[in-house]
Design a protein around this motif. Sequence first.
Motif: not given
Length: 386
Positions: A60, A63-64, A67, A90, A93-94, A97
């Motif tokens: 995770a 994350h980019e 995506y 997303e 996940i943010l 993180k």
Amino acid sequence: MIIKEIKTFHCPAGWRRYHFVRIEMEDGNVGWSEYDDGFDAVGVTTAINQLSRGIIGQDAMNHEGIYAKLAAMSRQSLYGVLCRAIGAIENAILDAKAKHLGIPCYELLGGRVREKIRVYWSHCGTWRISRPNDYGSAVRNLDDVRALGREVRDSGFTALKTNIFRQTERGMEGYSPGFNRNQDPGRIPPRAVLEGLAEYLQAFREGAGPSIDMLLDLNYNARTEGFLNFLRAIKDLDMFWIEIDTPNPQSLAYIRSHSPFTISGCESLTGLVEFLPYFQQEALDVGIIDVVWIGAWQSLKIAAAADAFQVTVAPHNYYGHLSTMISGHFSAVAPNLKIMETDIDRVPADQQIFTRAPNYVDGHLILDDAPGWGTEPNPSVLSEEF
């Protein structure tokens, strides 16, 4: 930080339902996001459950990369429901993180450019007219509209947004054929609607006073001719912006060229590719970005593109408190933010559903340094059953 499990949860919230994504890591860390759709999120929920299978076991922290993988899995239909599902994943996940790093999401997104975020009281009058049993103080006539305007001012807010209403012999009536309210599908606003809207907005102005900014959302409730008729009907009023939804950027550019007011729009779009024609056609003063549908990281890319075209941005946000905080973190970071949408009239259930409510001071949202988005749903009120 390896993804172990992704689940969707739901709960009733007055006249609608709230929907959430919970992402759990192998180390026990958890991230949350909120999502929604016009059809009670049935399609988005299915898409989340399907897409999430492809990223179990992924890191995770990347994350980019996640995506990019999800976008590739959806390549042949990367619009609408699938984009909203990816955005929900997303955002969860943010949150995970940022919690792992012990920082608020706005730090993860690049850091704040503003300490407080100006908000407008959205659906002001709308909910109290259309759903009086859910929101307490009913608005039944223009005197009630004036009283609500005073309430906005006295509560410290500096801006309000409402929809198309007018006073009739039967009480306050709305006009929303764009949303199938058993009205003319031609979406041609009658004279009575045009004149009644002007009286309704004037009543708000009389109550709120000259210092409150007033916004009007016309949604999808007309075609080009009808939108121009609305603008002519209220041309003598002091309006902060007029919000218009149309699938044709050329039409919106034409409307903007004939408008005495700032024009905003595009709240239903779900990606940069969809926004670009509106920027290129100079159709907008303000691009409205749904951070919940698109994902905060991807939304900042749209905001950056808007900035290159000298367009400001504003989040589309009329969901629950978690969505408000997600939109708030985006708003804290985007340099070209104009203002943020939020619903102040809330259903009572919100107090039990979320661990923390947004903090509003003098018409501004104030974010602290709590890790992640700063709030999450209370698991005890959630169900995995849709």
